[in-house]
Motif scaffolding. Structure first.
Motif: not given
Length: 670
Positions: A482-487, A514-520, A523-525, A577-581
């Motif tokens: 259930d974990a989110d994609l998180r950085r 956004r670039a790091a998440f786009a590679a995966e 689309h992060p919040v 900046v905390h990014a979560v998908a």
């Protein structure tokens, strides 16, 4: 079209737990771990699951202890540490603070490497180039590293977070050595040279081993029998210490982010269970085969992370969940010290040879003690999938060289008391020692051995409610599922709250996120925060960023330290900046409560040795329990992933989500 199948796998010291979801139903598979090569158990699990469940694509999410074990056992790479000339002793000098001021016998752990190289260069704190590295110096550095036979390189130059140009130049010059290179401005672009240097050195120390492991596992998944049987694509993700998922490629480059990979899954799983049950304050108790992990959580908030964590006595500056570990688990060995006192752990029988009752080992463990006392049933371990050897457990305990106990059963109770004391200390560390009253929390017990010891620990701490979730032995794997994609993306800035640089740095961090998440393919919040302090202080407080961030800092400072001074100058140390998908999580359905009669779940009458004598009890099958059922202790409840022990003076009820809720009976001491 066949659906997407996600399989979460948590590799423990004794068992490898796997969970996957079909519709709203969670299925569990438990296999013995293969410590010599953890990927063998993983590939076998994926082969079994993917061969029976049709899927268009399979994603394997993995919680791994490879990085943790490599660090604890000091079996990482030979690291060349490159820093600014004059700062070669950074890792050796470390911090002068002593963890225990009056302990004359305390020795700091040795630095992760003593292979240190200084490069004549200098960046100022504002990013200005004061001294550029000459080509001759870089060539000399390259020759020295080649001659040193280093296996990995860590580069941590002074103030590289303000200007990474010199680190980038060094990395380009050292590419010809064909070694993994870790750069501090990529791993941890923050100030405090020792913590940044330690973190990047640890990353380099772990990189070769983690890269080999992850690449071999990815190849096995892509070309092995799992893919051929499922006839679909198979991808790999890794759980990170902060409670989020990373791509395998990122985890291979930045393995320092996976040091608490396995325990982090348990925290995320426990948080999901608590929120669904409507419980706000929980103490998590995750007892596995080798160790026990505990945490204090408020389910109304995200789990707390820290960038000031330590593992094996070394600082790790990347975000990690606030988890405390004790060296006690089901496989912990019982032994006598030189003074003739009974001890348990931290040494463990592990998966090989394992506890004596598994048939391979001959030394007594906590699991053997539970079996001898009747808290485990030899015919119903792992839901009946594995038979335990009771005679072998008796023999192992009888071999413990002590005359302090009248019988083997009394010795077994002593083993459990010592193990419980270790785990109670860990729970007190995250609660009482931090000003929190454990009596106001619910103890959420999971892991293969957690539900066996939960009530004893709750009684010792005055806790009046224990919750055992469905499939407790696989909750860490469920958390990974259930974990989110998180950085988190950060930059040390050292500016005033009114600086025009704030918006610019936040925008740069958000572009990077956004670039790091786009590679995966995500689309992060994004959310903003900042580390603030009064000018001249040595430590910071983190606040979410907004127009009133400074006022919130004053209030937080008063809450933490008992005072605030709005007249003092406030400075921003680091912007984040905390990014979560978010991952999709199915809604759990609540069942109607039925009769309290649990008779249909009763397997047989049973005997338990408790408080110095044998008592009559019942043995129950958890799969046949329904919401509303109640059982009075003493009782033993078996299932595939764990066994729950309900002592005398406790009762258990099944709630609408099929959790076991254990509470003291009226008048019983909690």
């Amino acid at each position: 079209m066949a659906p997407h199948l996600t399989i979460a796998i948590d590799t423990g010291g004794t068992f490898t737990d796997c969970v996957y979801r079909i519709g709203s139903r969670v299925e569990v598979l438990k296999l013995p771990s293969t410590p010599d090569d953890p990927s063998r158990a993983i590939l076998e699990a994926v082969r079994k699951i993917a061969g029976t469940v049709p899927a268009g694509a399979v994603e394997v999410r993995h919680g791994t202890t490879v990085a943790t074990n490599a660090l604890l056992e000091r079996k990482g790479a030979r690291v060349a540490f490159v820093t600014t000339a004059g700062f070669e002793d950074t890792l050796a000098i470390a911090r002068q603070a002593r963890p225990d001021l009056y302990d004359w016998n305390h020795h700091r752990p040795a630095p992760i490497t003593d292979l240190c190289f200084g490069l004549p260069e200098r960046i100022g704190p504002d990013g200005e180039v004061l001294l550029a590295p000459g080509q001759a110096a870089i060539d000399k550095l390259r020759r020295a590293i080649r001659k040193s036979k280093a296996e990995s390189i860590a580069v941590s130059l002074l103030f590289s977070f303000a200007n990474p140009a010199h680190e980038q130049a060094v990395a380009k010059a050292l590419e010809s050595l064909r070694l993994p290179i870790s750069l501090s401005h990529q791993i941890l672009p923050e100030f405090r040279e020792y913590e940044r240097g330690s973190t990047v050195a640890l990353n380099a120390y772990l990189a070769p081993r983690l890269q080999r492991y992850i690449h071999a596992l990815a190849r096995g998944l892509a070309s092995g029998p799992a893919r051929r049987r499922a006839k679909c694509s198979v991808s790999l993700s890794i759980m990170q210490s902060s409670g989020g998922i990373l791509s395998a490629a990122t985890a291979a480059r930045e393995p320092v982010r996976t040091i608490l990979s396995g325990p982090a899954g348990g925290v995320i799983g426990a948080l999901s269970v608590a929120r669904a049950a409507g419980i706000e304050r929980i103490l998590t108790f995750d007892m596995g085969g080798t160790s026990t992990d505990v945490a204090l959580l408020d389910a109304t908030h995200e789990p707390p992370t820290s960038t000031e964590g330590q593992v094996a006595g070394l600082p790790v500056g990347v975000p990690m969940l606030d988890i405390h570990t004790a060296g006690a688990g089901g496989g912990s060995l019982a032994w006598m010290d030189m003074a003739g006192a009974l001890q348990v752990g931290p040494q463990s029988a592990g998966a090989v040879p394992g506890p004596a009752c598994y048939g391979g080992g001959d030394q007594a463990t906590v699991t053997d003690a539970n079996l001898v006392l009747g808290r485990l049933h030899p015919e119903y371990f792992l839901g009946g999938a594995m038979r335990l050897d009771e005679a072998r457990a008796h023999k192992a305990l009888s071999a413990v060289p002590t005359k302090s106990f009248d019988t083997v059963e009394h010795l077994a109770e002593g083993v459990l008391r010592v193990a419980n004391a270790r785990m109670e200390s860990a729970l007190r560390h995250v609660s009482v020692e931090r000003g929190q009253d454990p009596r106001t929390f619910t103890l959420l017990a999971f892991g293969g051995a957690g539900p066996l010891h939960a009530c004893s620990l709750a009684s010792a701490l005055g806790i009046r409610r224990v919750l055992v979730p469905a499939a407790p032995g696989a909750l860490s794997a469920l958390g990974i599922l259930d974990a989110d994609l998180r950085r988190e993306f950060s930059r040390t800035v050292m500016i005033s709250p009114g600086s025009t640089q704030i918006a610019q740095v936040f925008r740069l961090l958000e572009v990077e996120a956004r670039a790091a998440f786009a590679a995966e393919g995500a689309h992060p919040v994004l959310t903003r925060s900042a580390d603030l302090r009064y000018h001249g202080q040595g430590f910071e407080l983190r606040v979410s960023w907004s127009a009133n961030a400074v006022a919130r800092f004053h209030r937080l400072h008063a809450e933490f330290y008992g005072y605030a001074d709005p007249t003092r100058t406030v400075e921003i140390v680091t912007l984040r900046v905390h990014a979560v998908a978010r991952s999709r999580k199915p809604r759990l359905s609540r069942a109607a409560l039925r009769s309290s009669d649990a008779g249909r779940a009763l397997i047989s009458a049973h005997r338990i040795f408790e408080e110095g004598r044998w008592r009559s009890s019942g043995l129950y099958d958890r799969a046949k329990l329904h919401p509303g059922n109640r059982i009075m202790g003493p009782a033993v409840i078996t299932e595939l992933s764990a066994t729950t022990y309900v002592p005398s003076g406790w009762k258990v009820s099944v709630d609408a989500l099929s959790n076991l809720v254990l509470t003291p009976t009226s008048g019983a001491r909690a």
